[in-house]
Structures are given as C-alpha cells and as structure tokens.
Design a protein around this motif. Sequence first.
Motif, PDB file in Angstrom:
ATOM      1  N   HIS A 147       0.819  -1.199   0.000  1.00 39.46           N
ATOM      2  CA  HIS A 147       0.000   0.000   0.000  1.00 39.46           C
ATOM      3  C   HIS A 147       0.859   1.257   0.000  1.00 39.46           C
ATOM      4  N   TYR A 198       1.985   1.495  -7.340  1.00 32.44           N
ATOM      5  CA  TYR A 198       0.637   1.819  -7.791  1.00 32.44           C
ATOM      6  C   TYR A 198       0.391   1.683  -9.282  1.00 32.44           C
ATOM      7  N   GLY A 199       1.362   1.941 -10.108  1.00 33.25           N
ATOM      8  CA  GLY A 199       1.108   1.945 -11.543  1.00 33.25           C
ATOM      9  C   GLY A 199       1.157   0.595 -12.222  1.00 33.25           C
ATOM     10  N   THR A 200       1.711  -0.408 -11.585  1.00 34.85           N
ATOM     11  CA  THR A 200       1.929  -1.669 -12.271  1.00 34.85           C
ATOM     12  C   THR A 200       0.659  -2.509 -12.363  1.00 34.85           C
ATOM     13  N   ILE A 201       0.574  -3.259 -13.432  1.00 35.04           N
ATOM     14  CA  ILE A 201      -0.560  -4.164 -13.621  1.00 35.04           C
ATOM     15  C   ILE A 201      -0.567  -5.213 -12.526  1.00 35.04           C
ATOM     16  N   GLU A 202       0.612  -5.742 -12.186  1.00 36.71           N
ATOM     17  CA  GLU A 202       0.709  -6.763 -11.151  1.00 36.71           C
ATOM     18  C   GLU A 202       0.188  -6.236  -9.823  1.00 36.71           C
ATOM     19  N   TYR A 203       0.528  -4.997  -9.518  1.00 43.62           N
ATOM     20  CA  TYR A 203       0.079  -4.389  -8.269  1.00 43.62           C
ATOM     21  C   TYR A 203      -1.441  -4.302  -8.239  1.00 43.62           C
ATOM     22  N   LYS A 204      -2.024  -3.830  -9.330  1.00 44.64           N
ATOM     23  CA  LYS A 204      -3.480  -3.686  -9.394  1.00 44.64           C
ATOM     24  C   LYS A 204      -4.167  -5.038  -9.284  1.00 44.64           C
ATOM     25  N   GLU A 205      -3.602  -6.048  -9.923  1.00 43.73           N
ATOM     26  CA  GLU A 205      -4.169  -7.401  -9.833  1.00 43.73           C
ATOM     27  C   GLU A 205      -4.066  -7.929  -8.407  1.00 43.73           C
ATOM     28  N   ILE A 244      -3.914  -6.141  -5.571  1.00 45.06           N
ATOM     29  CA  ILE A 244      -4.871  -5.425  -4.721  1.00 45.06           C
ATOM     30  C   ILE A 244      -6.280  -5.956  -4.958  1.00 45.06           C
ATOM     31  N   ALA A 245      -6.621  -6.246  -6.206  1.00 42.54           N
ATOM     32  CA  ALA A 245      -7.950  -6.794  -6.515  1.00 42.54           C
ATOM     33  C   ALA A 245      -8.114  -8.164  -5.866  1.00 42.54           C
ATOM     34  N   SER A 262      -8.550  -7.658  -2.114  1.00 40.45           N
ATOM     35  CA  SER A 262      -9.893  -7.124  -1.840  1.00 40.45           C
ATOM     36  C   SER A 262     -10.947  -8.201  -1.947  1.00 40.45           C
TER      37      SER A 262
END
Length: 192
Positions: free
Chosen positions: A106, A111-118, A120-121, A124
């Motif tokens: 966190h 924050y910008g990476t695709i891996e990071y977003k995946e 976090i999803a 969640s």
Amino acid sequence: MHELLLNDIQLIDRLKQDDEVALSCIYKKYWQPLYLAAYHVIKDKQICEDIIQDLFIKLWNKRQSIEITVTLKAYLYASVRYEVYRQIRAGTVRCEIYDDLVARLHTPAGYGTIEYKELIAQISSIVDKLPEKCREVYKLSREENMSHKQIASHLNISSKTVENHLTKALRLLRTSLSAEVLMLILHQVIKK
C-alpha cells in the motif's frame, strides 16, 4: 587482500576450483546486504542468520556444479527471496510478517503496475469474503490505520477480539493468495 578486488565472475571461477578464499570474499561482500534484505521481511535475527548461513553452505557444497546465468548478486538475492518465501509458506515465521508484506504494497511505489493492481484486486476479493465483523476489523486496521485499542473502542469489543479477527483475516489471506502473488510481494520487498 587483493582477493577483495576480484569481480564476481572471477570469484565464482575460483570458487569452482575449491578456493575457500573466494567463498570468504563472496561472504564478506554479500553477507550483510543479504541478511538485511531477509531481515527487512522476516524481522527475526536468528532465522535470517540461518537463511544466510545456509545459503553460503549450499554455495560451497554446490560449487562444482553451480551454474549462475545472471549476476552473482542477482543469484544470491533470488536465493534469499526463495528461502524467505519457503519460510513464510511453511509457517515457520510469524503471521505479522505476512501482514507487513501486504501493508508494504500500500505504498505509492507499486501503484502503476498491472501486477500491483491485480494483487490489490485479489486481496480485496479475499477480504470481501471475510465474516462481517472480521472484515470490518481488518479494514479499520489496514485502511483506516487504527490501532487495536482504537478499533476495540470504536466497535465496543475487547482488544483480544480485535487481535483474533486480524489473525483470522491474515491467516485467510496467507492461505488464499497464490504462490505467484507471494513471490511478487517478496520480489518487491527484496530487491537486488
């Protein structure tokens, strides 16, 4: 002392020729940064010392057959990452370590990476499946940065109940996240 001026390729070549001085040079050069990388995640002095010691023992024992296709530094850091991963998956380190790894995600760096977003999803999604009170405690702790005492007061429950809910949530996260995700987290934390 001129051995300390040798580059890593020369040290590996000498190591393969059973040169103990080469191992000593590699040890002196990399022991502390490798230890700190492991300690940054595990926060247990003895376990980290054991990980690094075992790494150098394996390096010596496999010196004849070792094939390093990347830099020595990258090889050693990857070895530490995999051993830290193994320790976490085996449950030989405390649950708080895993929580700390997730908390580090966190930070703005990823924050910008695709891996990071995946990731976090995925986290969640797992959190959303927690029982209501457990989910509420987890979110207050992780998203609102409330202390155990503050959460207990806010929800009118005991601090021990807060601790139990967080332990349950972290256990579920640890067991639910795939091995690939855990390696991604470790790769972000233990960089070469």
